[in-house]
Design a protein around this motif. Structure first.
Motif, PDB file in Angstrom:
ATOM      1  N   ALA A   1     -78.202-106.476 -49.816  1.00 31.26           N
ATOM      2  CA  ALA A   1     -77.039-106.658 -48.931  1.00 31.26           C
ATOM      3  C   ALA A   1     -76.514-105.300 -48.482  1.00 31.26           C
ATOM      4  O   ALA A   1     -75.315-105.039 -48.507  1.00 31.26           O
ATOM      5  CB  ALA A   1     -75.962-107.484 -49.619  1.00 31.26           C
ATOM      6  N   HIS A   2     -77.421-104.413 -48.115  1.00 29.05           N
ATOM      7  CA  HIS A   2     -77.120-103.069 -47.598  1.00 29.05           C
ATOM      8  C   HIS A   2     -76.567-102.122 -48.658  1.00 29.05           C
ATOM      9  O   HIS A   2     -76.100-101.035 -48.333  1.00 29.05           O
ATOM     10  CB  HIS A   2     -76.182-103.120 -46.395  1.00 29.05           C
ATOM     11  N   VAL A   3     -76.604-102.503 -49.922  1.00 29.55           N
ATOM     12  CA  VAL A   3     -76.152-101.628 -51.008  1.00 29.55           C
ATOM     13  C   VAL A   3     -77.382-101.075 -51.703  1.00 29.55           C
ATOM     14  O   VAL A   3     -78.276-101.833 -52.115  1.00 29.55           O
ATOM     15  CB  VAL A   3     -75.272-102.411 -52.024  1.00 29.55           C
ATOM     16  N   ARG A   4     -77.424 -99.743 -51.866  1.00 34.06           N
ATOM     17  CA  ARG A   4     -78.560 -99.078 -52.502  1.00 34.06           C
ATOM     18  C   ARG A   4     -78.678 -99.488 -53.965  1.00 34.06           C
ATOM     19  O   ARG A   4     -77.720 -99.400 -54.724  1.00 34.06           O
ATOM     20  CB  ARG A   4     -78.356 -97.577 -52.396  1.00 34.06           C
ATOM     21  N   ILE A   5     -79.887 -99.959 -54.359  1.00 29.65           N
ATOM     22  CA  ILE A   5     -80.136-100.328 -55.751  1.00 29.65           C
ATOM     23  C   ILE A   5     -81.405 -99.649 -56.283  1.00 29.65           C
ATOM     24  O   ILE A   5     -81.943-100.039 -57.319  1.00 29.65           O
ATOM     25  CB  ILE A   5     -80.215-101.864 -55.937  1.00 29.65           C
ATOM     26  N   THR A   6     -81.873 -98.627 -55.609  1.00 33.86           N
ATOM     27  CA  THR A   6     -83.104 -97.943 -55.964  1.00 33.86           C
ATOM     28  C   THR A   6     -83.115 -97.495 -57.420  1.00 33.86           C
ATOM     29  O   THR A   6     -84.136 -97.619 -58.109  1.00 33.86           O
ATOM     30  CB  THR A   6     -83.340 -96.720 -55.053  1.00 33.86           C
ATOM     31  N   ASP A   7     -81.999 -96.974 -57.915  1.00 29.95           N
ATOM     32  CA  ASP A   7     -81.956 -96.437 -59.278  1.00 29.95           C
ATOM     33  C   ASP A   7     -82.266 -97.473 -60.351  1.00 29.95           C
ATOM     34  O   ASP A   7     -82.628 -97.113 -61.469  1.00 29.95           O
ATOM     35  CB  ASP A   7     -80.587 -95.816 -59.567  1.00 29.95           C
ATOM     36  N   GLN A   8     -82.146 -98.733 -60.045  1.00 36.25           N
ATOM     37  CA  GLN A   8     -82.454 -99.775 -61.022  1.00 36.25           C
ATOM     38  C   GLN A   8     -83.947 -99.898 -61.293  1.00 36.25           C
ATOM     39  O   GLN A   8     -84.358-100.571 -62.232  1.00 36.25           O
ATOM     40  CB  GLN A   8     -81.927-101.130 -60.533  1.00 36.25           C
TER      41      GLN A   8
ATOM     42  N   VAL B   1     -82.554-108.641 -50.140  1.00 31.90           N
ATOM     43  CA  VAL B   1     -83.205-107.445 -50.674  1.00 31.90           C
ATOM     44  C   VAL B   1     -84.224-106.932 -49.664  1.00 31.90           C
ATOM     45  O   VAL B   1     -85.026-107.708 -49.131  1.00 31.90           O
ATOM     46  CB  VAL B   1     -83.887-107.735 -52.029  1.00 31.90           C
ATOM     47  N   PHE B   2     -84.173-105.622 -49.413  1.00 29.72           N
ATOM     48  CA  PHE B   2     -85.129-104.974 -48.522  1.00 29.72           C
ATOM     49  C   PHE B   2     -85.683-103.729 -49.191  1.00 29.72           C
ATOM     50  O   PHE B   2     -84.968-103.023 -49.899  1.00 29.72           O
ATOM     51  CB  PHE B   2     -84.477-104.589 -47.192  1.00 29.72           C
ATOM     52  N   GLY B   3     -86.954-103.476 -48.960  1.00 27.49           N
ATOM     53  CA  GLY B   3     -87.609-102.280 -49.456  1.00 27.49           C
ATOM     54  C   GLY B   3     -88.083-101.443 -48.285  1.00 27.49           C
ATOM     55  O   GLY B   3     -88.635-101.967 -47.325  1.00 27.49           O
ATOM     56  N   PHE B   4     -87.861-100.146 -48.367  1.00 28.58           N
ATOM     57  CA  PHE B   4     -88.301 -99.179 -47.365  1.00 28.58           C
ATOM     58  C   PHE B   4     -89.351 -98.299 -48.029  1.00 28.58           C
ATOM     59  O   PHE B   4     -89.164 -97.852 -49.161  1.00 28.58           O
ATOM     60  CB  PHE B   4     -87.149 -98.276 -46.942  1.00 28.58           C
ATOM     61  N   THR B   5     -90.450 -98.039 -47.339  1.00 27.64           N
ATOM     62  CA  THR B   5     -91.507 -97.201 -47.881  1.00 27.64           C
ATOM     63  C   THR B   5     -92.335 -96.619 -46.740  1.00 27.64           C
ATOM     64  O   THR B   5     -92.383 -97.185 -45.648  1.00 27.64           O
ATOM     65  CB  THR B   5     -92.412 -97.999 -48.856  1.00 27.64           C
TER      66      THR B   5
END
Length: 76
Positions: A67-74, A12-16
C-alpha cells in the motif's frame, strides 16, 4: 534506471532490475509482472519514493512496498 514492477497479493509490489523478478522474496510468490518504469533521483514518480527505491535496489536488489509503504527491510 529501468525497473520492473511485479504484483504480489493485495497491495504488495516488488521493484527489481531483474526482468523475471527472480530475486523477489518468495513470501509473496507468485509474483505477477505488472509494468516497467524508468526511475531517476531527479524526477518524481507518482506512487513511489524514487530515492528509497533506488537505494534498496543498490543495497538489496529489490524494493518492496505494501500500500505504497516501504517494507523492504522485512526481507533482508
Amino acid at each position: 534506471m529501468l525497473l520492473y514492477l511485479f504484483r504480489g497479493p493485495g497491495r504488495v509490489f516488488g521493484f527489481t532490475a531483474d526482468a523475471n523478478g527472480a530475486n523477489l522474496p518468495a513470501k509473496f510468490a507468485p509474483w505477477a509482472p505488472f509494468k516497467s518504469v524508468e526511475l531517476s533521483r531527479d524526477h518524481a514518480t507518482p506512487g513511489v519514493d524514487s530515492a528509497a527505491c533506488l537505494d534498496d535496489i543498490a543495497q538489496h536488489g529489490f524494493h518492496i512496498t505494501d500500500a505504497h509503504v516501504r517494507i523492504t527491510d522485512q526481507f533482508t
